[in-house]
Enzyme design. Structure first.
Site, PDB file in Angstrom:
ATOM      1  N   GLN A 185       0.845  -1.194   0.000  1.00 38.58           N
ATOM      2  CA  GLN A 185       0.000   0.000   0.000  1.00 38.58           C
ATOM      3  C   GLN A 185       0.880   1.244   0.000  1.00 38.58           C
ATOM      4  OE1 GLN A 185      -3.447  -0.580   3.028  1.00 38.58           O
ATOM      5  NE2 GLN A 185      -1.875  -2.046   3.616  1.00 38.58           N
ATOM      6  N   VAL A 231       3.611   4.116  -1.044  1.00 39.83           N
ATOM      7  CA  VAL A 231       3.820   4.872  -2.277  1.00 39.83           C
ATOM      8  C   VAL A 231       5.301   5.224  -2.468  1.00 39.83           C
ATOM      9  CG1 VAL A 231       1.452   5.718  -2.449  1.00 39.83           C
ATOM     10  CG2 VAL A 231       3.080   6.974  -1.034  1.00 39.83           C
ATOM     11  N   ASP A 232       6.158   4.654  -1.591  1.00 46.38           N
ATOM     12  CA  ASP A 232       7.607   4.788  -1.796  1.00 46.38           C
ATOM     13  C   ASP A 232       8.093   3.575  -2.593  1.00 46.38           C
ATOM     14  OD1 ASP A 232       8.209   2.549   0.004  1.00 46.38           O
ATOM     15  OD2 ASP A 232       7.654   3.881   1.644  1.00 46.38           O
ATOM     16  N   HIS A 272      -1.700   1.341  -4.065  1.00 39.53           N
ATOM     17  CA  HIS A 272      -2.114   2.733  -3.882  1.00 39.53           C
ATOM     18  C   HIS A 272      -1.260   3.712  -4.675  1.00 39.53           C
ATOM     19  CE1 HIS A 272      -4.169   1.576   0.209  1.00 39.53           C
ATOM     20  NE2 HIS A 272      -4.841   1.164  -0.854  1.00 39.53           N
ATOM     21  N   CYS A 298      -5.681  14.958 -18.673  1.00 35.72           N
ATOM     22  CA  CYS A 298      -5.584  13.996 -19.786  1.00 35.72           C
ATOM     23  C   CYS A 298      -4.930  12.684 -19.372  1.00 35.72           C
ATOM     24  CB  CYS A 298      -4.841  14.602 -20.977  1.00 35.72           C
ATOM     25  SG  CYS A 298      -3.049  14.733 -20.741  1.00 35.72           S
ATOM     26  N   CYS A 324      -1.447  19.140 -22.378  1.00 34.54           N
ATOM     27  CA  CYS A 324      -2.760  19.812 -22.417  1.00 34.54           C
ATOM     28  C   CYS A 324      -2.849  21.018 -21.497  1.00 34.54           C
ATOM     29  CB  CYS A 324      -3.875  18.815 -22.104  1.00 34.54           C
ATOM     30  SG  CYS A 324      -4.055  18.452 -20.345  1.00 34.54           S
ATOM     31  N   PRO A 364       3.767  -3.752  15.767  1.00 33.71           N
ATOM     32  CA  PRO A 364       3.991  -3.574  17.205  1.00 33.71           C
ATOM     33  C   PRO A 364       2.711  -3.223  17.969  1.00 33.71           C
ATOM     34  CG  PRO A 364       4.882  -1.707  15.971  1.00 33.71           C
ATOM     35  CD  PRO A 364       4.394  -2.706  14.958  1.00 33.71           C
TER      36      PRO A 364
HETATM   37  C1  BJW Z   1       4.756  -0.787  12.259  1.00 36.42           C
HETATM   38  C2  BJW Z   1       5.979  -0.224  12.581  1.00 36.42           C
HETATM   39  C3  BJW Z   1       7.111  -1.026  12.393  1.00 36.42           C
HETATM   40  C4  BJW Z   1       4.472   1.279  12.938  1.00 36.42           C
HETATM   41  N1  BJW Z   1       6.978  -2.259  11.937  1.00 36.42           N
HETATM   42  N2  BJW Z   1       4.648  -2.032  11.830  1.00 36.42           N
HETATM   43  C5  BJW Z   1     -15.263  -1.137   3.039  1.00 36.42           C
HETATM   44  C6  BJW Z   1     -15.624  -0.749   4.321  1.00 36.42           C
HETATM   45  C7  BJW Z   1     -15.498   0.586   4.733  1.00 36.42           C
HETATM   46  C8  BJW Z   1     -15.003   1.567   3.863  1.00 36.42           C
HETATM   47  C9  BJW Z   1     -14.653   1.192   2.604  1.00 36.42           C
HETATM   48  C10 BJW Z   1     -14.785  -0.137   2.202  1.00 36.42           C
HETATM   49  N3  BJW Z   1     -14.333  -0.239   0.917  1.00 36.42           N
HETATM   50  C11 BJW Z   1     -13.923   0.990   0.510  1.00 36.42           C
HETATM   51  C12 BJW Z   1     -14.101   1.873   1.514  1.00 36.42           C
HETATM   52  C13 BJW Z   1     -13.746   3.333   1.479  1.00 36.42           C
HETATM   53  C14 BJW Z   1     -12.291   3.606   1.667  1.00 36.42           C
HETATM   54  C15 BJW Z   1     -11.887   3.039   3.015  1.00 36.42           C
HETATM   55  O1  BJW Z   1     -11.308   1.984   3.136  1.00 36.42           O
HETATM   56  N4  BJW Z   1     -12.171   3.759   4.075  1.00 36.42           N
HETATM   57  C16 BJW Z   1     -11.808   3.303   5.423  1.00 36.42           C
HETATM   58  C17 BJW Z   1     -10.797   4.266   6.021  1.00 36.42           C
HETATM   59  C18 BJW Z   1     -13.036   3.157   6.248  1.00 36.42           C
HETATM   60  N5  BJW Z   1     -11.479   3.041   0.591  1.00 36.42           N
HETATM   61  C19 BJW Z   1     -11.306   3.688  -0.571  1.00 36.42           C
HETATM   62  O2  BJW Z   1     -11.821   4.780  -0.782  1.00 36.42           O
HETATM   63  C20 BJW Z   1     -10.480   3.024  -1.643  1.00 36.42           C
HETATM   64  N6  BJW Z   1     -11.149   3.087  -2.872  1.00 36.42           N
HETATM   65  C21 BJW Z   1     -12.209   2.349  -3.144  1.00 36.42           C
HETATM   66  O3  BJW Z   1     -12.635   1.493  -2.391  1.00 36.42           O
HETATM   67  O4  BJW Z   1     -12.770   2.633  -4.358  1.00 36.42           O
HETATM   68  C22 BJW Z   1     -13.992   2.007  -4.746  1.00 36.42           C
HETATM   69  C23 BJW Z   1     -14.367   2.577  -6.092  1.00 36.42           C
HETATM   70  C24 BJW Z   1     -14.658   1.710  -7.123  1.00 36.42           C
HETATM   71  C25 BJW Z   1     -15.015   2.231  -8.368  1.00 36.42           C
HETATM   72  C26 BJW Z   1     -15.067   3.615  -8.573  1.00 36.42           C
HETATM   73  C27 BJW Z   1     -14.755   4.480  -7.548  1.00 36.42           C
HETATM   74  C28 BJW Z   1     -14.396   3.953  -6.292  1.00 36.42           C
HETATM   75  C29 BJW Z   1      -9.180   3.775  -1.874  1.00 36.42           C
HETATM   76  C30 BJW Z   1      -8.272   3.704  -0.722  1.00 36.42           C
HETATM   77  C31 BJW Z   1      -7.012   4.526  -1.038  1.00 36.42           C
HETATM   78  C32 BJW Z   1      -6.159   4.738   0.193  1.00 36.42           C
HETATM   79  N7  BJW Z   1      -5.183   5.734  -0.092  1.00 36.42           N
HETATM   80  C33 BJW Z   1      -4.253   6.104   0.927  1.00 36.42           C
HETATM   81  C34 BJW Z   1      -3.466   7.329   0.432  1.00 36.42           C
HETATM   82  C35 BJW Z   1      -2.465   6.912  -0.608  1.00 36.42           C
HETATM   83  C36 BJW Z   1      -1.519   8.001  -0.933  1.00 36.42           C
HETATM   84  C37 BJW Z   1      -0.764   8.483   0.258  1.00 36.42           C
HETATM   85  O5  BJW Z   1       0.057   7.735   0.851  1.00 36.42           O
HETATM   86  O6  BJW Z   1      -0.956   9.643   0.609  1.00 36.42           O
HETATM   87  O7  BJW Z   1      -3.349   5.021   1.191  1.00 36.42           O
HETATM   88  S1  BJW Z   1      -5.009   6.356   2.529  1.00 36.42           S
HETATM   89  C38 BJW Z   1      -3.681   5.665   3.468  1.00 36.42           C
HETATM   90  O8  BJW Z   1      -4.107   4.488   4.172  1.00 36.42           O
HETATM   91  C39 BJW Z   1      -2.633   5.232   2.445  1.00 36.42           C
HETATM   92  C40 BJW Z   1      -2.178   3.941   3.015  1.00 36.42           C
HETATM   93  O9  BJW Z   1      -1.605   3.144   2.003  1.00 36.42           O
HETATM   94  C41 BJW Z   1      -3.456   3.360   3.587  1.00 36.42           C
HETATM   95  C42 BJW Z   1      -3.241   2.313   4.624  1.00 36.42           C
HETATM   96  O10 BJW Z   1      -2.534   2.824   5.697  1.00 36.42           O
HETATM   97  P1  BJW Z   1      -1.496   1.904   6.437  1.00 36.42           P
HETATM   98  O11 BJW Z   1      -0.443   1.485   5.506  1.00 36.42           O
HETATM   99  O12 BJW Z   1      -2.210   0.824   7.138  1.00 36.42           O
HETATM  100  O13 BJW Z   1      -0.818   2.936   7.444  1.00 36.42           O
HETATM  101  P2  BJW Z   1      -1.247   3.389   8.912  1.00 36.42           P
HETATM  102  O14 BJW Z   1      -0.511   4.633   9.206  1.00 36.42           O
HETATM  103  O15 BJW Z   1      -2.718   3.397   9.087  1.00 36.42           O
HETATM  104  O16 BJW Z   1      -0.744   2.202   9.872  1.00 36.42           O
HETATM  105  C43 BJW Z   1       0.614   1.934  10.054  1.00 36.42           C
HETATM  106  C44 BJW Z   1       0.749   0.674  10.887  1.00 36.42           C
HETATM  107  O17 BJW Z   1       2.114   0.381  11.002  1.00 36.42           O
HETATM  108  C45 BJW Z   1       0.195   0.817  12.310  1.00 36.42           C
HETATM  109  O18 BJW Z   1      -0.648  -0.298  12.586  1.00 36.42           O
HETATM  110  C46 BJW Z   1       1.459   0.771  13.180  1.00 36.42           C
HETATM  111  O19 BJW Z   1       1.231   0.125  14.432  1.00 36.42           O
HETATM  112  C47 BJW Z   1       2.368  -0.049  12.324  1.00 36.42           C
HETATM  113  N8  BJW Z   1       3.800   0.175  12.558  1.00 36.42           N
HETATM  114  N9  BJW Z   1       5.772   1.081  13.046  1.00 36.42           N
HETATM  115  C48 BJW Z   1       5.736  -2.741  11.701  1.00 36.42           C
HETATM  116  N10 BJW Z   1       8.364  -0.532  12.694  1.00 36.42           N
HETATM  117 ZN    ZN Z   2      -2.648  16.722 -19.759  1.00 31.22          ZN
END
Ligand code: BJW
Ligand code: ZN
Length: 265
Positions: free
Chosen positions: A106, A108-109, A124, A135, A163, A227
């Protein structure tokens, strides 16, 4: 002494050694020990008053493109300066040791690629692949203006050479669909693997958060490395509570010893 939650048990080691197909899903915690803040960590500077959820939406970009582009540019510059850690390298080792391996991130790096994993699927998107918001043309990332020397803040998005539309970050925001091929590959892999490894994700954001459940229902062993407690705790067969940079190398060492693995076929 390790607690039950971070114990690498003999049963887990055997499951890993005997696995035919390992699928890994990584989240922001995977990059944390390289110096990339997790997604839900506190924000810095100008962005301290916004939650990341507020910035990672098409609506936020439409309302204030310079604020959102500035945030992503700051993160892109940070991502350019960081290096993989021992946990990234341990996943490369898993890939070398098991017959079949796939990694979905997930993040983006590009830390997994830097560590040497050939086929990384980005669910992602990427900080390094901005495109035109009008475009869709891919932007030449090398031609983007260099980082400002002061603390970065608002930056007007550059314009598309084709564009004139605004460039946008090449990431997937809330409410946007994931790349269809990547998601389909992840769903299929989750359904086919016999060991699913979830590392460093809060398991809150769907559809990625649903992948371990797919794997578990299909009979795979689900292993989590994190953790802190997460939404996945109840589903995972093994919860390894600790940092990826420590526990992944330990897991690899427990399964195969410290030496280098055989070359991949
Ligand atoms: C360590 C550590 C160490 C710390 N070692 N661990 C079903 C139910 C409810 C809602 C939805 C659903 N389906 C879809 C949704 C809506 C929505 C969603 O999920 N919302 C929820 C929040 C409720 N999802 C979407 O909108 C998705 N799109 C979609 O479903 O489209 C449908 C569609 C179809 C057709 C047409 C149109 C639409 C898109 C989701 C995109 C997420 N994007 C982001 C931003 C990306 C760019 C950016 O980085 O800025 O992605 S949001 C953000 O969250 C980012 C991350 O990849 C993602 C996940 O976060 P992650 O990786 O879990 O990070 P953290 O910070 O939350 O957690 C870090 C963890 O690491 C912690 O647990 C720490 O404890 C741990 N940790 N140190 C190991 N050393
Ligand atoms: Zn363009």
């Amino acid at each position: 002494m390790p607690s039950d939650r971070d114990l690498i048990s003999d049963v887990l080691v055997r499951r890993l050694r005997e696995a035919r197909y390992v699928v890994a899903l990584t989240g922001a915690g995977m990059s944390a020990e390289s110096g990339v803040p997790t997604f839900r960590d506190a924000q810095e500077g100008l962005w301290a008053r916004y939650s990341p959820e507020q910035l990672a939406t098409p609506e936020a970009f439409a309302a204030d493109p310079a604020l959102v582009w500035g945030w992503y540019d700051w993160r892109r510059q940070l991502a350019l300066s960081v290096r993989p850690h021992a946990g990234h390298r341990a996943l490369v080792e898993v890939a070398r040791r098991v017959p079949r391996f796939a990694l979905f991130t997930q993040n983006v790096d590009d830390l997994h690629e830097q560590a040497g994993l050939a086929a990384v699927v980005h669910l992602h998107g990427s900080l390094h692949a901005p495109r035109c918001g009008t475009c869709g043309r891919a932007a030449d990332v090398a031609a983007l203006p260099p980082a400002p020397s002061r603390e970065p803040g608002r930056i007007e998005p550059p314009r598309c050479l084709a564009c004139g539309g605004r460039l946008r970050p090449g990431v997937v925001w809330f409410g946007e669909p994931l790349p269809a091929e990547a998601l389909q590959a992840a769903m299929q892999a989750a359904g086919e693997c016999d060991l699913f490894l979830s590392v460093g994700t809060s398991s809150l954001v769907y559809p990625a958060a649903g992948l371990p459940g797919v794997a578990s229902r299909a009979g795979a062993c689900v292993v989590q490395v994190n953790p802190a407690p997460t939404a996945l705790d109840a589903v995972a067969d093994f919860n390894l509570a600790g940092p990826a940079g420590v526990l992944l190398p330990r897991l690899v060492e427990a399964a195969w010893g410290a030496g280098p693995g055989p070359p991949r076929a």
